[in-house]
Design an enzyme around this catalytic site. Sequence first.
Site, PDB file in Angstrom:
ATOM      1  N   GLY A  13       0.809  -1.218   0.000  1.00 19.39           N
ATOM      2  CA  GLY A  13       0.000   0.000   0.000  1.00 19.39           C
ATOM      3  C   GLY A  13       0.842   1.268   0.000  1.00 19.39           C
ATOM      4  N   GLY A  84      -1.182   0.726   9.678  1.00 18.88           N
ATOM      5  CA  GLY A  84      -2.520   1.048  10.178  1.00 18.88           C
ATOM      6  C   GLY A  84      -3.537   0.064   9.650  1.00 18.88           C
ATOM      7  N   ILE A  85      -4.628  -0.057  10.398  1.00 15.33           N
ATOM      8  CA  ILE A  85      -5.702  -0.971   9.989  1.00 15.33           C
ATOM      9  C   ILE A  85      -7.045  -0.268  10.103  1.00 15.33           C
ATOM     10  CG2 ILE A  85      -4.467  -3.078  10.675  1.00 15.33           C
ATOM     11  CD1 ILE A  85      -6.248  -3.121  13.239  1.00 15.33           C
ATOM     12  N   THR A  86      -8.031  -0.813   9.418  1.00 21.63           N
ATOM     13  CA  THR A  86      -9.420  -0.359   9.614  1.00 21.63           C
ATOM     14  C   THR A  86     -10.259  -1.539  10.123  1.00 21.63           C
ATOM     15  OG1 THR A  86      -9.913  -0.886   7.310  1.00 21.63           O
ATOM     16  CG2 THR A  86      -9.410   1.411   7.802  1.00 21.63           C
ATOM     17  N   ASP A  88     -14.015  -1.010  10.084  1.00 22.94           N
ATOM     18  CA  ASP A  88     -15.130  -0.077   9.949  1.00 22.94           C
ATOM     19  C   ASP A  88     -16.470  -0.722  10.319  1.00 22.94           C
ATOM     20  OD1 ASP A  88     -13.193   1.593   8.889  1.00 22.94           O
ATOM     21  OD2 ASP A  88     -14.085   1.750   6.896  1.00 22.94           O
ATOM     22  N   GLY A 143     -18.810   5.364  10.270  1.00 22.70           N
ATOM     23  CA  GLY A 143     -18.262   4.006  10.174  1.00 22.70           C
ATOM     24  C   GLY A 143     -16.855   3.893  10.714  1.00 22.70           C
ATOM     25  N   TYR A 147     -11.217   4.385  14.013  1.00 22.19           N
ATOM     26  CA  TYR A 147     -10.106   4.820  13.153  1.00 22.19           C
ATOM     27  C   TYR A 147      -9.891   6.336  13.253  1.00 22.19           C
ATOM     28  CZ  TYR A 147      -7.460   5.129   8.697  1.00 22.19           C
ATOM     29  OH  TYR A 147      -6.523   5.358   7.722  1.00 22.19           O
ATOM     30  N   PRO A 177      -3.310  11.597   4.437  1.00 17.67           N
ATOM     31  CA  PRO A 177      -3.780  11.228   3.099  1.00 17.67           C
ATOM     32  C   PRO A 177      -5.305  11.240   3.055  1.00 17.67           C
ATOM     33  CG  PRO A 177      -2.248   9.584   3.984  1.00 17.67           C
ATOM     34  CD  PRO A 177      -2.663  10.473   5.116  1.00 17.67           C
ATOM     35  N   TYR A 179      -8.371   9.729   0.328  1.00 18.17           N
ATOM     36  CA  TYR A 179      -8.650   8.372  -0.143  1.00 18.17           C
ATOM     37  C   TYR A 179      -7.676   8.029  -1.272  1.00 18.17           C
ATOM     38  CZ  TYR A 179     -12.749   8.040   2.802  1.00 18.17           C
ATOM     39  OH  TYR A 179     -13.571   7.972   3.891  1.00 18.17           O
TER      40      TYR A 179
HETATM   41  N1  CAA Z   1     -19.652   8.866   3.344  1.00 18.89           N
HETATM   42  C1  CAA Z   1     -20.956   9.194   3.174  1.00 18.89           C
HETATM   43  N2  CAA Z   1     -21.967   8.283   3.217  1.00 18.89           N
HETATM   44  C2  CAA Z   1     -21.631   7.000   3.440  1.00 18.89           C
HETATM   45  C3  CAA Z   1     -20.298   6.588   3.628  1.00 18.89           C
HETATM   46  C4  CAA Z   1     -19.299   7.587   3.560  1.00 18.89           C
HETATM   47  N3  CAA Z   1     -17.999   7.286   3.700  1.00 18.89           N
HETATM   48  N4  CAA Z   1     -20.292   5.266   3.836  1.00 18.89           N
HETATM   49  C5  CAA Z   1     -21.566   4.838   3.776  1.00 18.89           C
HETATM   50  N5  CAA Z   1     -22.373   5.877   3.514  1.00 18.89           N
HETATM   51  C6  CAA Z   1     -23.828   5.817   3.361  1.00 18.89           C
HETATM   52  C7  CAA Z   1     -24.219   4.782   2.299  1.00 18.89           C
HETATM   53  O1  CAA Z   1     -24.171   5.341   0.993  1.00 18.89           O
HETATM   54  C8  CAA Z   1     -25.624   4.433   2.739  1.00 18.89           C
HETATM   55  O2  CAA Z   1     -26.516   5.465   2.319  1.00 18.89           O
HETATM   56  P1  CAA Z   1     -28.009   5.111   1.857  1.00 18.89           P
HETATM   57  O3  CAA Z   1     -28.657   4.530   3.087  1.00 18.89           O
HETATM   58  O4  CAA Z   1     -28.532   6.441   1.444  1.00 18.89           O
HETATM   59  O5  CAA Z   1     -27.834   4.134   0.752  1.00 18.89           O
HETATM   60  C9  CAA Z   1     -25.547   4.505   4.264  1.00 18.89           C
HETATM   61  O6  CAA Z   1     -24.399   5.310   4.564  1.00 18.89           O
HETATM   62  C10 CAA Z   1     -25.387   3.149   4.932  1.00 18.89           C
HETATM   63  O7  CAA Z   1     -24.282   2.482   4.301  1.00 18.89           O
HETATM   64  P2  CAA Z   1     -24.227   0.886   4.242  1.00 18.89           P
HETATM   65  O8  CAA Z   1     -25.433   0.306   3.565  1.00 18.89           O
HETATM   66  O9  CAA Z   1     -22.876   0.508   3.668  1.00 18.89           O
HETATM   67  O10 CAA Z   1     -24.342   0.498   5.801  1.00 18.89           O
HETATM   68  P3  CAA Z   1     -23.511  -0.509   6.672  1.00 18.89           P
HETATM   69  O11 CAA Z   1     -23.995  -0.405   8.082  1.00 18.89           O
HETATM   70  O12 CAA Z   1     -23.457  -1.847   6.018  1.00 18.89           O
HETATM   71  O13 CAA Z   1     -22.012   0.059   6.626  1.00 18.89           O
HETATM   72  C11 CAA Z   1     -20.301   1.677   6.802  1.00 18.89           C
HETATM   73  C12 CAA Z   1     -21.766   1.376   7.031  1.00 18.89           C
HETATM   74  C13 CAA Z   1     -19.432   0.865   7.763  1.00 18.89           C
HETATM   75  C14 CAA Z   1     -20.119   3.175   7.098  1.00 18.89           C
HETATM   76  C15 CAA Z   1     -19.883   1.273   5.369  1.00 18.89           C
HETATM   77  O14 CAA Z   1     -20.736   1.866   4.418  1.00 18.89           O
HETATM   78  C16 CAA Z   1     -18.472   1.698   5.045  1.00 18.89           C
HETATM   79  O15 CAA Z   1     -17.519   0.979   5.290  1.00 18.89           O
HETATM   80  N6  CAA Z   1     -18.324   2.897   4.497  1.00 18.89           N
HETATM   81  C17 CAA Z   1     -17.014   3.470   4.193  1.00 18.89           C
HETATM   82  C18 CAA Z   1     -16.427   4.117   5.434  1.00 18.89           C
HETATM   83  C19 CAA Z   1     -15.143   4.765   5.040  1.00 18.89           C
HETATM   84  O16 CAA Z   1     -15.145   5.816   4.391  1.00 18.89           O
HETATM   85  N7  CAA Z   1     -14.008   4.120   5.390  1.00 18.89           N
HETATM   86  C20 CAA Z   1     -12.726   4.612   4.984  1.00 18.89           C
HETATM   87  C21 CAA Z   1     -11.843   3.414   4.701  1.00 18.89           C
HETATM   88  S1  CAA Z   1     -10.354   3.876   3.864  1.00 18.89           S
HETATM   89  C22 CAA Z   1      -9.423   4.549   5.046  1.00 18.89           C
HETATM   90  O17 CAA Z   1      -9.700   4.532   6.208  1.00 18.89           O
HETATM   91  C23 CAA Z   1      -8.145   5.212   4.591  1.00 18.89           C
HETATM   92  C24 CAA Z   1      -8.174   6.639   4.938  1.00 18.89           C
HETATM   93  O18 CAA Z   1      -7.430   7.053   5.806  1.00 18.89           O
HETATM   94  C25 CAA Z   1      -9.029   7.574   4.168  1.00 18.89           C
END
Ligand code: CAA
Length: 241
Positions: A13, A84-86, A88, A143, A147, A177, A179
């Site tokens: 990564g 680092g880990i997630t 979520d 979510g 983190y 950073p 995304y």
């Molecule tokens: N921003 C805005 N809206 C979001 C979102 C986000 N990041 N993630 C989810 N949503 C919205 C979805 O679009 C959905 O909306 P609708 O109900 O209108 O369709 C709603 O939230 C629920 O989403 P899910 O159906 O996926 O619900 P869930 O309970 O299964 O999961 C969640 C919720 C854990 C937040 C999942 O959607 C998820 O993992 N989202 C991404 C979270 C994220 O951004 N993680 C970053 C990982 S990368 C990283 O961490 C590196 C870094 O430093 C940037």
Amino acid sequence: MSRVALVTGGSRGIGEAISRALQAAGYSVAATYAGNDEKAAAFTAATGIKTYKWNVADYEASAAGIAQVEADLGPVEIVVANAGITRDAAFHKMTPDMWNDVVATNLTGVFNTVHPVWPGMRERGFGRVIVISSINGQKGQMGQVNYAATKAGDLGIVKSLAQEGARKGITANAICPGYIGTEMVRAIPEKVLNEVIIPQIPAGRLGEPEEIARCVTFLASDDSGFINGSTISANGAQFVV
Ligand code: CAA
């Protein structure tokens, strides 16, 4: 002799790009990894960069691993706390294990990585501490209560270390950073990534690991000594502080 740089989570990564960029800039690099032996071996075969396996969440393992790196390569003068880990989940679904794992790796892991190299940096009058935080430590993220808390905590670590280290020639800075197109981001549900997150990025795209690595080489340089306690945001204008 070239300065020694240690990169945690340095074989995959963003960390892989950082290790490669530091090597290209002339540093002698050691990269740590936690579990993926196959990927680490492929990384070493491709780059010639030696990898070391330990869990950054474990202080004793970190101290012993760093002692080994120093025996092999010399004193660590640049440390990049990148591992680092997630885990979520919406907060109401987040378990104590999901909280504890992320805190242990992303927050305590930074302490465990920097603490063993800090006395040597103080004695030698030179050091570069670079912590990979996140946009989500700056703005919060649904979510990611766990983190985001750790990544905000990492900024507190850096700001405090900067004040403690400045008179000893040590700088401590963070990179946040946005995304970036790594496995961690690709693990986000595809629909959420494409329909929610990418449209929030004014640049209209994910970042590249190399774009973060270039921030690291800049901060690692001998010439960056007056940049201390700062945060570089590299997020395509998704969050402007
Ligand atoms: N921003 C805005 N809206 C979001 C979102 C986000 N990041 N993630 C989810 N949503 C919205 C979805 O679009 C959905 O909306 P609708 O109900 O209108 O369709 C709603 O939230 C629920 O989403 P899910 O159906 O996926 O619900 P869930 O309970 O299964 O999961 C969640 C919720 C854990 C937040 C999942 O959607 C998820 O993992 N989202 C991404 C979270 C994220 O951004 N993680 C970053 C990982 S990368 C990283 O961490 C590196 C870094 O430093 C940037």
